[in-house]
Design an enzyme around this catalytic site. Structure first.
Site, PDB file in Angstrom:
ATOM      1  N   LYS A 179       4.502  23.027 109.627  1.00 10.21           N
ATOM      2  CA  LYS A 179       4.841  21.608 109.796  1.00 10.21           C
ATOM      3  C   LYS A 179       5.191  21.084 108.406  1.00 10.21           C
ATOM      4  O   LYS A 179       4.311  20.754 107.617  1.00 10.21           O
ATOM      5  CB  LYS A 179       3.636  20.858 110.381  1.00 10.21           C
ATOM      6  CG  LYS A 179       3.983  19.628 111.183  1.00 10.21           C
ATOM      7  CD  LYS A 179       4.701  18.539 110.426  1.00 10.21           C
ATOM      8  CE  LYS A 179       3.771  17.719 109.554  1.00 10.21           C
ATOM      9  NZ  LYS A 179       4.528  16.732 108.717  1.00 10.21           N
ATOM     10  N   GLU A 254      -5.883  22.403  99.845  1.00 11.68           N
ATOM     11  CA  GLU A 254      -5.471  22.201  98.460  1.00 11.68           C
ATOM     12  C   GLU A 254      -5.138  20.724  98.331  1.00 11.68           C
ATOM     13  O   GLU A 254      -4.137  20.262  98.859  1.00 11.68           O
ATOM     14  CB  GLU A 254      -4.258  23.103  98.167  1.00 11.68           C
ATOM     15  CG  GLU A 254      -4.114  23.399  96.710  1.00 11.68           C
ATOM     16  CD  GLU A 254      -3.283  22.355  96.024  1.00 11.68           C
ATOM     17  OE1 GLU A 254      -3.871  21.350  95.566  1.00 11.68           O
ATOM     18  OE2 GLU A 254      -2.065  22.534  95.942  1.00 11.68           O
ATOM     19  N   CYS A 288       0.122  18.466  92.211  1.00  9.77           N
ATOM     20  CA  CYS A 288      -1.326  18.445  92.438  1.00  9.77           C
ATOM     21  C   CYS A 288      -2.075  18.831  91.175  1.00  9.77           C
ATOM     22  O   CYS A 288      -3.128  18.295  90.876  1.00  9.77           O
ATOM     23  CB  CYS A 288      -1.679  19.359  93.588  1.00  9.77           C
ATOM     24  SG  CYS A 288      -0.772  20.897  93.570  1.00  9.77           S
ATOM     25  N   GLU A 387      -6.326  10.090  91.567  1.00 13.52           N
ATOM     26  CA  GLU A 387      -5.030  10.780  91.473  1.00 13.52           C
ATOM     27  C   GLU A 387      -3.921   9.754  91.713  1.00 13.52           C
ATOM     28  O   GLU A 387      -3.795   9.202  92.804  1.00 13.52           O
ATOM     29  CB  GLU A 387      -4.963  11.890  92.525  1.00 13.52           C
ATOM     30  CG  GLU A 387      -3.726  12.747  92.371  1.00 13.52           C
ATOM     31  CD  GLU A 387      -3.668  13.906  93.370  1.00 13.52           C
ATOM     32  OE1 GLU A 387      -4.008  13.697  94.543  1.00 13.52           O
ATOM     33  OE2 GLU A 387      -3.274  15.009  92.959  1.00 13.52           O
TER      34      GLU A 387
HETATM   35  P1  NAD Z   1      -0.388  13.447 103.128  1.00 17.05           P
HETATM   36  O1  NAD Z   1      -1.661  14.137 102.878  1.00 17.05           O
HETATM   37  O2  NAD Z   1      -0.378  12.294 104.076  1.00 17.05           O
HETATM   38  O3  NAD Z   1       0.744  14.479 103.662  1.00 17.05           O
HETATM   39  C1  NAD Z   1       0.724  15.874 103.449  1.00 17.05           C
HETATM   40  C2  NAD Z   1       1.126  16.572 104.746  1.00 17.05           C
HETATM   41  O4  NAD Z   1       0.146  16.290 105.747  1.00 17.05           O
HETATM   42  C3  NAD Z   1       2.466  16.117 105.334  1.00 17.05           C
HETATM   43  O5  NAD Z   1       3.123  17.211 105.944  1.00 17.05           O
HETATM   44  C4  NAD Z   1       2.042  15.130 106.400  1.00 17.05           C
HETATM   45  O6  NAD Z   1       2.983  14.989 107.433  1.00 17.05           O
HETATM   46  C5  NAD Z   1       0.770  15.769 106.913  1.00 17.05           C
HETATM   47  N1  NAD Z   1      -0.141  14.844 107.570  1.00 17.05           N
HETATM   48  C6  NAD Z   1      -0.281  13.492 107.375  1.00 17.05           C
HETATM   49  N2  NAD Z   1      -1.208  12.988 108.211  1.00 17.05           N
HETATM   50  C7  NAD Z   1      -1.677  14.015 108.942  1.00 17.05           C
HETATM   51  C8  NAD Z   1      -2.670  14.129 109.953  1.00 17.05           C
HETATM   52  N3  NAD Z   1      -3.350  13.065 110.396  1.00 17.05           N
HETATM   53  N4  NAD Z   1      -2.922  15.357 110.471  1.00 17.05           N
HETATM   54  C9  NAD Z   1      -2.264  16.444 110.028  1.00 17.05           C
HETATM   55  N5  NAD Z   1      -1.299  16.396 109.086  1.00 17.05           N
HETATM   56  C10 NAD Z   1      -1.018  15.202 108.542  1.00 17.05           C
HETATM   57  O7  NAD Z   1       0.182  12.997 101.773  1.00 17.05           O
HETATM   58  P2  NAD Z   1       1.206  11.787 101.552  1.00 17.05           P
HETATM   59  O8  NAD Z   1       0.887  10.590 102.388  1.00 17.05           O
HETATM   60  O9  NAD Z   1       2.556  12.340 101.708  1.00 17.05           O
HETATM   61  O10 NAD Z   1       0.853  11.432 100.062  1.00 17.05           O
HETATM   62  C11 NAD Z   1      -0.296  10.607  99.809  1.00 17.05           C
HETATM   63  C12 NAD Z   1      -1.034  11.099  98.607  1.00 17.05           C
HETATM   64  O11 NAD Z   1      -1.457  12.460  98.825  1.00 17.05           O
HETATM   65  C13 NAD Z   1      -0.215  11.184  97.345  1.00 17.05           C
HETATM   66  O12 NAD Z   1      -0.129   9.982  96.683  1.00 17.05           O
HETATM   67  C14 NAD Z   1      -0.972  12.218  96.574  1.00 17.05           C
HETATM   68  O13 NAD Z   1      -2.041  11.677  95.876  1.00 17.05           O
HETATM   69  C15 NAD Z   1      -1.490  13.143  97.610  1.00 17.05           C
HETATM   70  N6  NAD Z   1      -0.680  14.357  97.721  1.00 17.05           N
HETATM   71  C16 NAD Z   1      -1.164  15.487  97.143  1.00 17.05           C
HETATM   72  C17 NAD Z   1      -0.439  16.636  97.212  1.00 17.05           C
HETATM   73  C18 NAD Z   1      -0.943  17.885  96.609  1.00 17.05           C
HETATM   74  O14 NAD Z   1      -0.174  18.783  96.325  1.00 17.05           O
HETATM   75  N7  NAD Z   1      -2.225  18.018  96.417  1.00 17.05           N
HETATM   76  C19 NAD Z   1       0.785  16.672  97.852  1.00 17.05           C
HETATM   77  C20 NAD Z   1       1.267  15.510  98.450  1.00 17.05           C
HETATM   78  C21 NAD Z   1       0.502  14.360  98.381  1.00 17.05           C
END
Ligand code: NAD
Length: 485
Positions: A179, A254, A288, A387
């Site tokens: 996904k 992660e 990250c 973060e």
């Molecule tokens: P997120 O955690 O919402 O999204 C990451 C992935 O999870 C995406 O594919 C998203 O569609 C999916 N996702 C979202 N809600 C979900 C749910 N309820 N169940 C299963 N999957 C779900 O991250 P974001 O909203 O895109 O970014 C928000 C914050 O997350 C950023 O500001 C940052 O701090 C952090 N982030 C960290 C990383 C990392 O590499 N550690 C990567 C992206 C974002």
């Protein structure tokens, strides 16, 4: 548009074929460099995830699951070569989709090819052990695939994270359901095409783009998934773990970090500077393992932080195809999030030491944030604890080694740490004392290195990806004891 629109497709991949999503809806693909819609992807949901999981199960129990390890490895090697041949197309799609400067996107695609090369070569080199036991017994272990693995990918490094997670899972013989993030799915969809062309059996790789709360949540909660790997925010990580926990499925998380770089008075400052800059500026700080805290020993604080400020002031920000030092952040929400931290810094009277500049001709609708260096940040301030996921570096002063360690370890996170010192004994002490998944001495990898196991402690998550270690995390260990007398 800042350049030609990359190809987007509005289907999901399940069982080796592309299908319209069951709900018939799409999600707009927005270019972060100018805010303009450049295409659409499928809005997959529960029914599409069901279809993908069923296809993966058939592959895991069928042709893919029965393939000898060497043959799996050959297919992954072929996919690696296909990525190499289509590298420029993939890099252009990745840059337009995420906003990252083109040379960063090219580096990401080179890393993607390397993941498949590494895991293609490793596929037939994972083996069990024989164990000493009682007289009259022979005991051995097997490393077996879980079966069907789920992969929820973020938008910051879509191609690289696909490579590290799906590459290792496929190498072990799992069938994958991926996904990708709603904000950046294009390179993943192209990879689906390449995987079919490379000859991966139908169902070995399935891709369902969609929103997190819909397709992502359906995948995490699916009883047909045997393991799930998630990269993203700690909040969603908790939801994924809880959903998978209902079926007692193992999870690799992660979840990012607040990684420190520690600079001692005896450090080679000139060697450190590009790594300090690169650690936070790369991908506009949306990494990250970004080195987002700069801890500097009191005696050199003013001179060293001054040098960092000079370099920050010289940074130029622009569209992905302008290929400057820093691109836009991913979307308006992320821009507002980073700006809210900068507003907090100003409100609390923190010192803004330097800012980069926007190139004069940046497209007006893009999501640009100026890279910003903030000085004398108290270690317990929100800017030094949370973060930010943007190009914001917080400089913090420390008096001695003990205080440096306490500050470095004093956040909820523990993903990566960098240490700059010429003192060999101190290098070893710090390597052991820092609570972190990776420690870099006189360099800073920002997650780099396909061969190096990667993952966090504390709120940064658990499980390991990359390197050989990932293969163990994508397999179940079986112990067989034979009593033969
Ligand atoms: P997120 O955690 O919402 O999204 C990451 C992935 O999870 C995406 O594919 C998203 O569609 C999916 N996702 C979202 N809600 C979900 C749910 N309820 N169940 C299963 N999957 C779900 O991250 P974001 O909203 O895109 O970014 C928000 C914050 O997350 C950023 O500001 C940052 O701090 C952090 N982030 C960290 C990383 C990392 O590499 N550690 C990567 C992206 C974002």
């Amino acid at each position: 548009m800042t350049g030609p629109a990359p190809r987007a497709r509005t289907e999901i991949l399940a069982g080796g074929e592309w299908h319209a999503p069951a709900g018939g809806d799409t999600i707009a693909v927005v270019n972060p460099s100018d805010g303009v819609t450049m295409g659409a992807i499928a809005r997959g949901g529960v029914v599409d995830i069901d279809r993908a999981v069923e296809a993966a199960r058939r592959a895991a129990d069928g042709a893919w699951g029965r393939l000898p390890a060497a043959e799996r490895g050959r297919l992954l090697s072929r996919l690696s070569r296909a990525v190499g041949e289509r590298a420029e197309e993939l890099a252009l799609a990745e840059a337009a989709d995420t906003g990252k400067p083109l040379r960063q996107a090219r580096a990401d695609i080179a890393a993607l090819a390397r993941y498949f090369e590494f895991y293609g070569g490793a596929a037939d080199k994972v083996h069990g052990e024989t164990l000493p036991y009682l007289d009259g017994y022979t005991v051995m272990t097997f490393r077996e695939p879980f079966g069907v693995t789920g992969h929820i990918i973020p938008w910051n490094y879509p191609a690289q994270i696909f490579g590290r997670s799906v590459g290792a899972a496929l190498a072990m013989g799992n069938a994958c359901v991926v996904k990708p993030a709603e904000d950046a799915s294009l390179s993943t969809l192209l990879l689906g095409e390449l995987a079919i062309a490379a000859g991966l059996p139908p169902g070995a790789l399935n891709i369902v783009p969609g929103y997190g709360e819909e397709a992502g949540a359906a995948l995490a909660a699916h009883p047909g998934i045997d393991h799930i790997s998630f990269t993203g925010s700690p909040e969603v990580g908790t939801l994924v773990q809880q959903a998978a926990g209902k079926h007692h499925r193992p999870v690799t998380l992660e979840l990012g970090g607040k990684s420190p770089q520690l600079v001692f008075a005896d450090a080679d400052q000139e060697a450190a500077l590009p790594f300090i800059l690169g650690g936070i500026v790369q991908n506009a700080g949306q990494t990250c393992s970004a080195g987002s805290r700069l801890l500097v020993e009191d005696r050199i604080y003013d001179t060293f932080v001054g040098k960092v400020a000079d370099r920050f002031a010289a940074l130029r920000v622009g569209a992905s195809d302008m290929d400057l030092d820093v691109g836009p952040v991913i979307n308006r929400r992320q821009k507002e999030r980073v700006e809210s931290y900068l507003a907090l810094a100003r409100r609390d009277g923190l010192k803004i030491l330097a800012e980069g500049t926007l190139a004069p001709n940046v497209p007006p609708g893009g999501f640009y944030v100026k890279p910003t260096l903030i000085g004398e940040v108290p270690p317990d301030h929100r800017l030094a604890q949370e973060e930010i996921f943007g190009p914001v570096l917080c400089a913090i002063r420390f008096r001695d080694e003990a205080e440096a360690i306490a500050i470095a370890n004093g956040t909820p996170y523990g993903l990566v740490a960098g240490v700059w010192t010429r003192d060999g004994a101190r290098q070893m002490r710090l390597a052991r004392a820092l609570k972190s998944g990776q420690v870099f001495i006189n360099n800073f990898g920002a997650g780099g290195g396909v061969e190096l196991p990667f993952g966090g402690v504390k709120r940064s998550g658990h499980g390991r990806e990359k390197g050989f270690e990932a293969l163990y995390h994508f397999s179940a260990l079986k112990t067989v004891a034979i009593r033969h007398g």
